[in-house]
Design an enzyme around this catalytic site. Structure first.
Site, PDB file in Angstrom:
ATOM      1  N   TYR A   1      40.649  96.045 -33.089  1.00 33.96           N
ATOM      2  CA  TYR A   1      40.103  98.389 -33.979  1.00 33.96           C
ATOM      3  C   TYR A   1      39.757  98.826 -32.700  1.00 33.96           C
ATOM      4  O   TYR A   1      39.132  98.844 -31.318  1.00 33.96           O
ATOM      5  CB  TYR A   1      39.470  97.922 -34.380  1.00 33.96           C
TER       6      TYR A   1
ATOM      7  N   ASP B   1      40.705  99.560 -24.220  1.00 29.65           N
ATOM      8  CA  ASP B   1      39.516 100.150 -24.954  1.00 29.65           C
ATOM      9  C   ASP B   1      38.611  98.832 -24.831  1.00 29.65           C
ATOM     10  O   ASP B   1      38.154  97.982 -25.413  1.00 29.65           O
ATOM     11  CB  ASP B   1      40.089  99.974 -26.670  1.00 29.65           C
TER      12      ASP B   1
ATOM     13  N   LYS C   1      29.136 101.223 -27.018  1.00 25.40           N
ATOM     14  CA  LYS C   1      27.720 100.310 -27.369  1.00 25.40           C
ATOM     15  C   LYS C   1      27.230  99.888 -26.021  1.00 25.40           C
ATOM     16  O   LYS C   1      25.996 100.189 -25.830  1.00 25.40           O
ATOM     17  CB  LYS C   1      28.838  99.166 -27.651  1.00 25.40           C
TER      18      LYS C   1
HETATM   19  C1  PLP Z   1      32.714  99.309 -31.895  1.00 21.83           C
HETATM   20  C2  PLP Z   1      34.334  99.663 -31.685  1.00 21.83           C
HETATM   21  C3  PLP Z   1      34.854 100.694 -31.388  1.00 21.83           C
HETATM   22  C4  PLP Z   1      34.231 101.593 -32.394  1.00 21.83           C
HETATM   23  O1  PLP Z   1      33.031 101.991 -31.555  1.00 21.83           O
HETATM   24  P1  PLP Z   1      31.635 103.074 -32.623  1.00 21.83           P
HETATM   25  O2  PLP Z   1      31.010 103.854 -32.148  1.00 21.83           O
HETATM   26  O3  PLP Z   1      31.595 102.018 -33.869  1.00 21.83           O
HETATM   27  O4  PLP Z   1      33.133 103.999 -33.357  1.00 21.83           O
HETATM   28  C5  PLP Z   1      36.227 101.071 -30.479  1.00 21.83           C
HETATM   29  N1  PLP Z   1      36.911  99.970 -30.170  1.00 21.83           N
HETATM   30  C6  PLP Z   1      36.188  98.817 -29.731  1.00 21.83           C
HETATM   31  C7  PLP Z   1      36.856  97.844 -29.319  1.00 21.83           C
HETATM   32  C8  PLP Z   1      35.500  98.102 -30.648  1.00 21.83           C
HETATM   33  O5  PLP Z   1      34.595  97.713 -30.401  1.00 21.83           O
END
Ligand code: PLP
Length: 431
Positions: free
Chosen positions: A144, A239, A267
């Site tokens: 994701y 990511d 995060k």
């Molecule tokens: C949470 C998450 C996102 C998206 O971040 P948001 O702040 O919710 O837009 C993208 N990549 C990974 C791996 C994530 O865990």
């Protein structure tokens, strides 16, 4: 029975907010109960509006790595707020943040701040396309990357055909530029590069996938991706929105010793405020506006409150060597849960890396989306409810990861393992 305050709020919310929530997983769908509404959070604990107390293993989906409302972060935000909440013009904290990120993550020479993980990955993709002058992107099923149009795609299983939109509203023309492959399958990657020679702008992945449960890259998978990208002139994008600053000071790339071209962060970096970042080599990052032709901007990017919160959190992590502490707590949790699982030889699989963990309701190996989907949803839902009723809040979906914080104590973990053990014993008898 009188309706709980949470249920009343959820009814009201459903009238005015789609699904009653501002992000879908919060709706607790498929779990046989309504979500609870939070009154307050501190350390490892949450209190809902009905006065129930929970030990929290979600931690706002990762940002609360020091626990909730850590005094150093709260003080930093308060101090920053008295000097002004948003300027839209450079402030010194942005420079401090950029220097810290570059010092901690050697693959990053320059970095831009944004407001969410989604913005970070979206900007990485645009930058990779602008830099390589190519359009196609390889991603992996089950990874994701936020709700970016071209990344909300997951091709039919194992297929190398061009993707179908996973979400309504994503144009098929755009989805066709995304190739979704099974994680951990380097042969599929090689085939995709061969069949799309000279067209792949980037490979994007969670180096440690944590959005379909938690599973790990096979030995050499990340290094092989690095080699394939280099050979094909495509950019490798990690990511690390979830893993960055959580698993190690330098993220998953430090743990596995593989340097991506671009990294997306989020995060933990915001200390609970809405923050993301993306960075990489100066050569690539210089393609961004105003130096280069790739446009990217943000009214609130580099916001002083967000920078203050993030800097305070990151410095505190380093000061207390949180990564070692979190790994020790993680080991205690693993020991406690796996020890109890051994007592009744039932079909569960527990994964953990540092402070991230996931329990699958299958005894078959889990290494990609298809194998994660073998976990039995009915067993998960029962486990979740059983634990929640006893004051232990695990992520409300099988396809999420659990998070420990530095505020969890050994006593919290002991209690958690006792509750989880009772839940598993009950499921084990029924299974
Ligand atoms: C949470 C998450 C996102 C998206 O971040 P948001 O702040 O919710 O837009 C993208 N990549 C990974 C791996 C994530 O865990």
């Amino acid at each position: 029975m009188t309706k709980s305050r949470s249920s009343a709020l959820f009814s009201a919310a459903q009238t005015r907010i789609p699904g009653g929530v501002n992000s879908p997983v919060r709706a607790f769908r498929g779990l046989g109960r309504d979500p609870f509404f939070i009154e307050r959070a501190e350390g490892a604990r949450l209190w809902d509006v009905d006065g129930h107390e929970y030990i929290d293993y979600v931690g706002s989906w990762g940002p609360a790595i020091l626990g909730h409302a850590p005094p150093v972060v709260v003080a930093a935000v308060q101090k920053a707020a008295t000097r002004g909440i948003s300027f839209g013009i450079p402030n010194p904290l942005e420079v401090e943040m950029a220097e810290l990120i570059c010092a901690w993550v050697p693959s990053i020479e320059k970095v831009r701040m944004v407001n969410s993980g989604t913005e970070a990955t979206m900007s990485c993709i645009r930058l990779a396309r602008g830099f390589t002058r190519r359009d196609k992107v390889i991603k992996f099923e089950g990874c994701y990357h936020g709700h970016v149009d071209s990344l909300l795609v997951q091709a039919g299983s194992g297929s190398l055909t061009h993707g179908q939109p996973d979400s309504a509203g994503v144009p098929a023309e755009l989805a066709r530029l995304t190739i979704a492959l099974p994680f951990n399958d380097i042969d599929a990657v090689r085939t995709a590069f061969r069949e799309n020679s000279g067209q792949i702008a980037a490979v994007i992945l969670e180096p440690i996938p944590a959005n379909a449960g938690l599973y790990l890259p096979r030995a050499s998978f990340l290094q092989s991706l690095r080699d394939e990208c280099t050979a094909a002139g495509a950019l490798l994008i990690f990511d690390e929105v979830m893993t960055g600053f959580r698993l190690a000071r330098g993220g998953a790339q430090e743990i596995y010793g593989v340097a991506p071209d671009l990294t997306a962060l989020g995060k933990v970096i915001g200390g609970g405020l809405p923050v993301g970042a993306f960075g990489g080599s100066a050569q690539i990052m210089n393609q961004l506006s105003p130096d280069g032709p790739v446009y990217q901007a943000g009214t609130l990017s580099g916001n002083p409150l967000a920078m203050a919160a993030g800097l305070a959190q990151l410095r505190e992590l380093e000061r207390i060597d949180a990564w070692q502490l979190l790994d020790k707590l993680g080991a205690e949790l693993q020991e406690g849960i796996c020890g109890r699982m051994r007592c009744f030889e039932k079909p569960f699989t527990f994964h953990r890396l540092g402070s991230m963990f996931c329990l699958f309701f299958t005894d078959l190996p889990v290494f990609d989306l298809a194998s994660a989907k073998r976990s039995k949803p009915a067993l998960f839902a029962e486990y979740f409810r059983f634990c929640l009723e006893r004051g232990v809040y695990f992520a409300p979906s099988q396809f999420e990861t659990g998070f420990l914080s530095a505020a969890h104590t050994s006593a919290d973990i002991e209690k958690t393992c006792a509750v989880a053990g009772d839940a598993l014993a009950r499921l084990g008898r029924a299974a």
